[in-house]
Design an enzyme around this catalytic site. Structure first.
Site, PDB file in Angstrom:
ATOM      1  N   SER A 185       0.790  -1.228   0.000  1.00 24.84           N
ATOM      2  CA  SER A 185       0.000   0.000   0.000  1.00 24.84           C
ATOM      3  C   SER A 185       0.828   1.288   0.000  1.00 24.84           C
ATOM      4  CB  SER A 185      -0.961   0.004   1.186  1.00 24.84           C
ATOM      5  OG  SER A 185      -0.266  -0.163   2.394  1.00 24.84           O
ATOM      6  N   HIS A 213      -5.536  -4.027  -1.908  1.00 18.38           N
ATOM      7  CA  HIS A 213      -5.296  -3.048  -2.979  1.00 18.38           C
ATOM      8  C   HIS A 213      -5.229  -3.675  -4.370  1.00 18.38           C
ATOM      9  CE1 HIS A 213      -4.728   0.589  -0.582  1.00 18.38           C
ATOM     10  NE2 HIS A 213      -4.210  -0.216   0.332  1.00 18.38           N
ATOM     11  N   LYS A 243     -12.320  -0.418  -0.539  1.00 19.03           N
ATOM     12  CA  LYS A 243     -11.447   0.327  -1.463  1.00 19.03           C
ATOM     13  C   LYS A 243     -12.086   0.315  -2.857  1.00 19.03           C
ATOM     14  CE  LYS A 243      -7.557  -0.804   1.486  1.00 19.03           C
ATOM     15  NZ  LYS A 243      -7.531   0.381   2.331  1.00 19.03           N
TER      16      LYS A 243
HETATM   17  N1  PMP Z   1      -5.181  -4.874   4.426  1.00 21.32           N
HETATM   18  C1  PMP Z   1      -4.498  -3.971   3.699  1.00 21.32           C
HETATM   19  C2  PMP Z   1      -3.324  -4.424   2.894  1.00 21.32           C
HETATM   20  C3  PMP Z   1      -4.895  -2.617   3.690  1.00 21.32           C
HETATM   21  O1  PMP Z   1      -4.228  -1.704   2.976  1.00 21.32           O
HETATM   22  C4  PMP Z   1      -6.027  -2.240   4.457  1.00 21.32           C
HETATM   23  C5  PMP Z   1      -6.550  -0.803   4.472  1.00 21.32           C
HETATM   24  N2  PMP Z   1      -5.655   0.165   4.794  1.00 21.32           N
HETATM   25  C6  PMP Z   1      -6.683  -3.202   5.199  1.00 21.32           C
HETATM   26  C7  PMP Z   1      -6.252  -4.514   5.147  1.00 21.32           C
HETATM   27  C8  PMP Z   1      -7.868  -2.847   6.036  1.00 21.32           C
HETATM   28  O2  PMP Z   1      -9.018  -2.790   5.267  1.00 21.32           O
HETATM   29  P1  PMP Z   1     -10.325  -2.066   5.808  1.00 21.32           P
HETATM   30  O3  PMP Z   1     -10.152  -0.610   5.582  1.00 21.32           O
HETATM   31  O4  PMP Z   1     -11.428  -2.676   5.010  1.00 21.32           O
HETATM   32  O5  PMP Z   1     -10.446  -2.404   7.247  1.00 21.32           O
END
Ligand code: PMP
Length: 395
Positions: A185, A213, A243
């Site tokens: 990310s 992502h 997302k």
């Molecule tokens: N896993 C990854 C790799 C993420 O980038 C994120 C969000 N930042 C999450 C999990 C968490 O997802 P959510 O916003 O749906 O809780």
């Protein structure tokens, strides 16, 4: 407030503020689309995860409104009592079709999904090989499982191979698992899944990919595992509905037996109320739209390629990005923060990301182009980048 808590908070908050690490939260006065208003100022938004613009799509909004009319605003119970409404079932069936797996279990968020899934399978007699840049929710999920955590250098397949071999040959663990983000990310690079799958086969590693992502972005939308054609080699495909899908929630896609196990052993599924009917119906609609047409997906990539090439041409360092996540690496923390503030003053909202989220000296502005941006918006953003980049001596 008790004295001991008061002292803890005062000391720690003032230390964070002294170090400039206390993040003041911006309040957005509009839906989270390509143009947003913050502190009364219109901004081109390059900071949201709404990759395909579905968070504000009229068809998705209509599905949520209809679900509220038909089902009310709350699920009313945890999934295993009577909180599994038909809308939740429909979401999971649609997701399984979308991902091309036997079954899916959904959770309240992607974060919560990692907390749920890892600890339902791994325990203190096991070990987890985890990429050093994995997301915080993976790290917390691993900790919760009480398995031994073995970190490998970021996407370093020699290091993974060496550590997997040592863990297997030590005979100290019942089960071994390898966990990686599908798309990282902060840098936008893609995990080396074909090599990871090979190593996993050689050393009997359970395979776990968090594709928060990658879903909706790679593999014509179906994600990183599909992108590499590895559906038969990856046990856990984690996704988020917050997302590219534009709503909220998380899920595991995999074989039916795995999902059956998670339904009886993953604690957030057992002990926390399901997402609202509106969330489930909106996510189902969004996924259906992606299965019907690749238009949004193609527009996302067109915009991402356009922005990436324009920034590169200006002389910015976009690191190892291979996906729409496009960092502009500035370097020291202070300049990065000034850069982001100057972008804001010029009408571009792109957040700075600095230590401790990324290593010291690699401060960056993280740009997230979406399918909803127009060429004019991107051109305007690029010309602001050029102006600020020259002003601060970055390009
Ligand atoms: N896993 C990854 C790799 C993420 O980038 C994120 C969000 N930042 C999450 C999990 C968490 O997802 P959510 O916003 O749906 O809780």
């Amino acid at each position: 407030m008790t004295k001991v808590l008061q002292q803890f908070l005062t000391e720690n908050l003032s230390e964070l503020r002294r170090q400039g690490l206390y993040n003041e939260i911006d309040k957005v006065g509009t839906p989270n689309g390509p143009i947003i208003r913050i502190h009364g100022q219109e901004q081109i938004n390059l900071s949201s995860n709404n990759y395909l613009g579905l968070a504000t799509d009229e068809r998705v909004k209509a599905a949520a409104v209809e679900a509220i009319r038909n089902w009310g605003v709350g699920a009313g119970a945890v999934r295993t009592i009577n909180g599994t409404l038909e809308v939740h079932e429909k979401l999971e069936k649609t997701l399984a079709l979308f991902k091309g797996t036997e079954a899916v279990i959904s959770y309240q968020s992607g974060f919560n999904c990692n907390m749920a899934a890892i600890s339902a399978v791994m325990d203190k007699n096991d070990a987890i090989l985890s990429d050093e840049l994995n997301h915080a929710s993976i790290i917390d999920g691993c900790r919760l499982s009480r398995a031994k955590i073995i970190r490998f250098s970021h996407s370093d397949m020699d290091d993974l191979y060496r550590q997997a071999k040592a863990a297997k040959e030590s005979g100290s663990y019942n089960k071994l698992m390898v966990i990686t983000d599908g798309v990282f990310s902060m840098d936008g690079d893609i995990a080396k899944l074909p090599q990871i799958a090979e190593i996993a086969e050689e050393y009997d590693l359970i395979t776990y990919v968090d594709d928060a992502h990658g879903s909706g972005v790679l593999g014509k939308g179906a994600g990183t595992v599909k992108h590499f054609g590895l559906q038969e080699k990856i046990d856990f495909q984690i996704g988020t509905l917050s997302k590219a899908i534009g709503v909220v929630g998380g899920y595991v896609a995999g074989k039916k037996e795995l999902i059956d196990w998670l339904k009886v052993r993953s604690r957030p599924f057992l002990f926390s109320t399901a997402v609202t009917p509106a969330d489930a119906a909106a996510a189902t609609k969004a996924i259906k739209l992606l299965m019907e047409s690749t238009e949004l997906f193609e527009r996302l990539w067109k915009n991402a390629d356009y922005l990436r090439n324009a920034l590169k041409k200006l002389g910015f360092d976009i690191g190892r990005s291979e996906t729409p996540i496009t960092p502009c690496i500035i370097g020291d923390e202070k300049t990065t923060q000034i850069f982001s503030r100057r972008l804001f003053e010029e009408g571009v909202y792109a957040k700075s990301i600095v230590f401790p989220t990324v290593p010291k000296g690699t401060g960056r502005i993280r740009n997230m182009p979406t399918a909803a941006h127009t060429k004019e918006m991107l051109d305007r953003a690029v010309s602001v980048y050029e102006k600020v980049g020259k002003e601060l001596g970055i390009i």
